[in-house]
Design a protein around this motif. Structure first.
Motif, PDB file in Angstrom:
ATOM      1  N   PHE A   1      -0.788  -6.509   4.825  1.00 63.10           N
ATOM      2  CA  PHE A   1      -0.107  -5.430   4.049  1.00 63.10           C
ATOM      3  C   PHE A   1       1.088  -4.845   4.627  1.00 63.10           C
ATOM      4  O   PHE A   1       1.066  -4.716   5.754  1.00 63.10           O
ATOM      5  CB  PHE A   1      -1.331  -4.509   3.566  1.00 63.10           C
ATOM      6  CG  PHE A   1      -1.758  -3.480   4.765  1.00 63.10           C
ATOM      7  CD1 PHE A   1      -1.161  -2.347   4.911  1.00 63.10           C
ATOM      8  CD2 PHE A   1      -2.642  -3.928   5.573  1.00 63.10           C
ATOM      9  CE1 PHE A   1      -1.879  -1.638   5.739  1.00 63.10           C
ATOM     10  CE2 PHE A   1      -3.342  -3.179   6.429  1.00 63.10           C
ATOM     11  CZ  PHE A   1      -2.580  -2.110   6.784  1.00 63.10           C
ATOM     12  N   VAL A   2       1.580  -4.070   3.793  1.00 65.43           N
ATOM     13  CA  VAL A   2       2.748  -3.382   4.316  1.00 65.43           C
ATOM     14  C   VAL A   2       2.660  -2.091   3.462  1.00 65.43           C
ATOM     15  O   VAL A   2       2.137  -1.725   2.265  1.00 65.43           O
ATOM     16  CB  VAL A   2       4.071  -3.775   3.603  1.00 65.43           C
ATOM     17  CG1 VAL A   2       5.299  -2.745   3.792  1.00 65.43           C
ATOM     18  CG2 VAL A   2       4.492  -5.166   4.354  1.00 65.43           C
ATOM     19  N   LEU A   3       2.782  -0.713   4.586  1.00 69.85           N
ATOM     20  CA  LEU A   3       2.607   0.632   3.868  1.00 69.85           C
ATOM     21  C   LEU A   3       4.109   1.260   3.602  1.00 69.85           C
ATOM     22  O   LEU A   3       5.141   0.770   4.031  1.00 69.85           O
ATOM     23  CB  LEU A   3       2.202   1.348   5.226  1.00 69.85           C
ATOM     24  CG  LEU A   3       0.939   1.292   5.918  1.00 69.85           C
ATOM     25  CD1 LEU A   3       0.693   1.955   6.890  1.00 69.85           C
ATOM     26  CD2 LEU A   3      -0.003   1.728   4.756  1.00 69.85           C
ATOM     27  N   LEU A   4       4.100   2.000   2.367  1.00 75.54           N
ATOM     28  CA  LEU A   4       5.336   2.552   1.886  1.00 75.54           C
ATOM     29  C   LEU A   4       5.062   3.955   1.677  1.00 75.54           C
ATOM     30  O   LEU A   4       4.145   4.245   0.977  1.00 75.54           O
ATOM     31  CB  LEU A   4       5.611   1.857   0.687  1.00 75.54           C
ATOM     32  CG  LEU A   4       6.857   2.274  -0.190  1.00 75.54           C
ATOM     33  CD1 LEU A   4       8.154   1.973   0.855  1.00 75.54           C
ATOM     34  CD2 LEU A   4       7.098   1.692  -1.550  1.00 75.54           C
ATOM     35  N   ASN A   5       5.841   4.705   2.224  1.00 74.60           N
ATOM     36  CA  ASN A   5       5.944   6.283   1.819  1.00 74.60           C
ATOM     37  C   ASN A   5       7.210   6.458   1.153  1.00 74.60           C
ATOM     38  O   ASN A   5       8.304   5.976   1.560  1.00 74.60           O
ATOM     39  CB  ASN A   5       6.050   7.112   3.228  1.00 74.60           C
ATOM     40  CG  ASN A   5       4.531   7.123   3.834  1.00 74.60           C
ATOM     41  OD1 ASN A   5       4.414   6.360   4.775  1.00 74.60           O
ATOM     42  ND2 ASN A   5       3.490   7.752   3.210  1.00 74.60           N
ATOM     43  N   ILE A   6       7.277   7.566   0.340  1.00 75.13           N
ATOM     44  CA  ILE A   6       8.240   7.956  -0.353  1.00 75.13           C
ATOM     45  C   ILE A   6       8.355   9.535  -0.080  1.00 75.13           C
ATOM     46  O   ILE A   6       7.669  10.223  -0.649  1.00 75.13           O
ATOM     47  CB  ILE A   6       8.366   7.512  -1.778  1.00 75.13           C
ATOM     48  CG1 ILE A   6       8.547   6.111  -1.903  1.00 75.13           C
ATOM     49  CG2 ILE A   6       9.750   8.108  -2.386  1.00 75.13           C
ATOM     50  CD1 ILE A   6       8.492   5.313  -3.367  1.00 75.13           C
TER      51      ILE A   6
ATOM     52  N   VAL B   1       0.801  -1.068   0.116  1.00 78.26           N
ATOM     53  CA  VAL B   1      -0.146   0.050  -0.126  1.00 78.26           C
ATOM     54  C   VAL B   1       1.114   1.223   0.021  1.00 78.26           C
ATOM     55  O   VAL B   1       1.684   1.451   0.953  1.00 78.26           O
ATOM     56  CB  VAL B   1      -0.763   0.067   1.272  1.00 78.26           C
ATOM     57  CG1 VAL B   1      -1.692   1.271   1.448  1.00 78.26           C
ATOM     58  CG2 VAL B   1      -1.649  -1.158   1.408  1.00 78.26           C
ATOM     59  N   ARG B   2       0.952   1.904  -1.034  1.00 74.50           N
ATOM     60  CA  ARG B   2       1.723   3.205  -1.107  1.00 74.50           C
ATOM     61  C   ARG B   2       0.805   4.317  -0.651  1.00 74.50           C
ATOM     62  O   ARG B   2      -0.415   4.490  -0.879  1.00 74.50           O
ATOM     63  CB  ARG B   2       2.178   3.467  -2.671  1.00 74.50           C
ATOM     64  CG  ARG B   2       3.106   2.728  -3.208  1.00 74.50           C
ATOM     65  CD  ARG B   2       3.404   2.931  -4.534  1.00 74.50           C
ATOM     66  NE  ARG B   2       4.324   1.848  -5.143  1.00 74.50           N
ATOM     67  CZ  ARG B   2       5.749   2.020  -5.294  1.00 74.50           C
ATOM     68  NH1 ARG B   2       6.139   3.216  -4.648  1.00 74.50           N
ATOM     69  NH2 ARG B   2       6.502   1.125  -5.643  1.00 74.50           N
ATOM     70  N   LEU B   3       1.582   5.171   0.113  1.00 68.86           N
ATOM     71  CA  LEU B   3       0.852   6.283   0.942  1.00 68.86           C
ATOM     72  C   LEU B   3       1.664   7.381   0.463  1.00 68.86           C
ATOM     73  O   LEU B   3       2.852   8.001   1.108  1.00 68.86           O
ATOM     74  CB  LEU B   3       0.908   6.095   2.185  1.00 68.86           C
ATOM     75  CG  LEU B   3      -0.363   5.520   3.101  1.00 68.86           C
ATOM     76  CD1 LEU B   3       0.044   5.009   4.473  1.00 68.86           C
ATOM     77  CD2 LEU B   3      -1.090   7.014   3.428  1.00 68.86           C
TER      78      LEU B   3
ATOM     79  N   LEU C   1      -8.225  -1.557   5.694  1.00 72.14           N
ATOM     80  CA  LEU C   1      -8.447  -2.730   6.928  1.00 72.14           C
ATOM     81  C   LEU C   1      -9.736  -3.426   6.411  1.00 72.14           C
ATOM     82  O   LEU C   1      -9.717  -4.733   6.899  1.00 72.14           O
ATOM     83  CB  LEU C   1      -8.612  -1.857   8.233  1.00 72.14           C
ATOM     84  CG  LEU C   1      -7.495  -0.805   8.625  1.00 72.14           C
ATOM     85  CD1 LEU C   1      -7.869  -0.448   9.988  1.00 72.14           C
ATOM     86  CD2 LEU C   1      -6.351  -1.865   8.704  1.00 72.14           C
ATOM     87  N   ALA C   2     -10.637  -2.948   5.734  1.00 71.68           N
ATOM     88  CA  ALA C   2     -11.874  -3.794   5.504  1.00 71.68           C
ATOM     89  C   ALA C   2     -11.553  -5.043   4.792  1.00 71.68           C
ATOM     90  O   ALA C   2     -12.238  -6.028   4.521  1.00 71.68           O
ATOM     91  CB  ALA C   2     -12.935  -3.004   4.814  1.00 71.68           C
ATOM     92  N   ARG C   3     -10.452  -4.943   4.043  1.00 76.43           N
ATOM     93  CA  ARG C   3      -9.969  -5.866   3.220  1.00 76.43           C
ATOM     94  C   ARG C   3      -9.591  -7.289   3.946  1.00 76.43           C
ATOM     95  O   ARG C   3      -9.512  -8.431   3.455  1.00 76.43           O
ATOM     96  CB  ARG C   3      -8.879  -5.582   2.420  1.00 76.43           C
ATOM     97  CG  ARG C   3      -9.157  -4.678   1.108  1.00 76.43           C
ATOM     98  CD  ARG C   3      -7.786  -4.591   0.667  1.00 76.43           C
ATOM     99  NE  ARG C   3      -8.037  -3.507  -0.623  1.00 76.43           N
ATOM    100  CZ  ARG C   3      -7.830  -3.904  -1.931  1.00 76.43           C
ATOM    101  NH1 ARG C   3      -6.975  -5.111  -2.026  1.00 76.43           N
ATOM    102  NH2 ARG C   3      -8.121  -3.346  -2.983  1.00 76.43           N
TER     103      ARG C   3
ATOM    104  N   ARG D   1      -2.704  -6.337  13.825  1.00 73.81           N
ATOM    105  CA  ARG D   1      -2.950  -7.639  13.266  1.00 73.81           C
ATOM    106  C   ARG D   1      -2.500  -7.558  11.644  1.00 73.81           C
ATOM    107  O   ARG D   1      -2.327  -8.692  11.286  1.00 73.81           O
ATOM    108  CB  ARG D   1      -4.471  -8.148  13.142  1.00 73.81           C
ATOM    109  CG  ARG D   1      -4.718  -9.028  14.412  1.00 73.81           C
ATOM    110  CD  ARG D   1      -6.344  -9.540  14.507  1.00 73.81           C
ATOM    111  NE  ARG D   1      -7.114  -9.202  13.541  1.00 73.81           N
ATOM    112  CZ  ARG D   1      -7.982  -8.459  13.478  1.00 73.81           C
ATOM    113  NH1 ARG D   1      -8.237  -7.506  14.512  1.00 73.81           N
ATOM    114  NH2 ARG D   1      -8.877  -8.192  12.428  1.00 73.81           N
ATOM    115  N   LEU D   2      -3.122  -6.341  11.152  1.00 70.08           N
ATOM    116  CA  LEU D   2      -2.890  -6.598   9.359  1.00 70.08           C
ATOM    117  C   LEU D   2      -1.924  -6.003   8.857  1.00 70.08           C
ATOM    118  O   LEU D   2      -1.367  -6.164   7.757  1.00 70.08           O
ATOM    119  CB  LEU D   2      -4.193  -5.800   8.860  1.00 70.08           C
ATOM    120  CG  LEU D   2      -5.542  -6.601   9.267  1.00 70.08           C
ATOM    121  CD1 LEU D   2      -6.773  -5.746   8.789  1.00 70.08           C
ATOM    122  CD2 LEU D   2      -5.434  -8.100   8.905  1.00 70.08           C
ATOM    123  N   CYS D   3      -1.278  -4.714   9.475  1.00 63.77           N
ATOM    124  CA  CYS D   3       0.106  -4.186   9.077  1.00 63.77           C
ATOM    125  C   CYS D   3       1.183  -4.570   9.384  1.00 63.77           C
ATOM    126  O   CYS D   3       1.499  -4.610  10.605  1.00 63.77           O
ATOM    127  CB  CYS D   3       0.118  -2.518   9.156  1.00 63.77           C
ATOM    128  SG  CYS D   3       1.163  -1.658   8.609  1.00 63.77           S
TER     129      CYS D   3
END
Length: 144
Positions: free
Chosen positions: A55-60, A25-27, A49-51, A87-89
């Motif tokens: 997942f992994v978050l990625l910021n650049i 997940v790109r933020l 989160l409803a999925r 639980r999810l991230c």
């Protein structure tokens, strides 16, 4: 004779969260000076989160200063959804190419680590962050 042009489609606001490579997940970082996105950020994160998939978050890029109301909305949302995030991230990865800003952010991340229910990590390149993200995502079942 004057012709009036009517727009058939309203302007579409692109999402804040890029899910095109989910479970990555790109933020994208908001542009400096942009305000009023806090509630939209929360709603889009609710959809992630409803999925109910990991997942992994990625910021650049550099983190711009946030408007108080946006930071407050995000902070309240993070407190409410802390258990689900834990639980999810799998991790929140951030790419900062500037070594001085990266060191400052690393120091801040270490001080704030207890506030987040997932690992925070900084990288000097997108390739390094992506390698870590996909390693994490391959290591665990993505569905609970």
């Amino acid at each position: 004779m004057m012709v009036q042009i009517t727009k058939l489609h309203p302007e579409v606001t692109p999402p804040l969260f890029d899910l095109s490579a989910f479970p990555l997940v790109r933020l994208p970082m908001p542009e400096p000076g942009i305000a009023g996105y806090g509630e939209r950020w929360a709603a889009e994160f609710d959809a992630v989160l409803a999925r109910t998939e990991r997942f992994v978050l990625l910021n650049i890029g550099p983190i711009p200063d946030e408007a108080h109301d946006d930071r407050k909305a995000r902070t309240l949302w993070l407190k409410r959804r802390r258990a689900e995030l834990g639980r999810l991230c799998l991790a929140h990865l951030h790419v900062e190419r500037d070594p001085d800003r990266r060191a400052m952010m690393q120091d801040r991340a270490e001080k704030m680590a207890g506030a987040f229910p997932y690992a925070l990590a900084l990288f000097d390149s997108e390739d390094a962050a992506l390698e870590r993200a996909w390693t994490l995502l391959r290591a665990v079942p993505l569905t609970l």
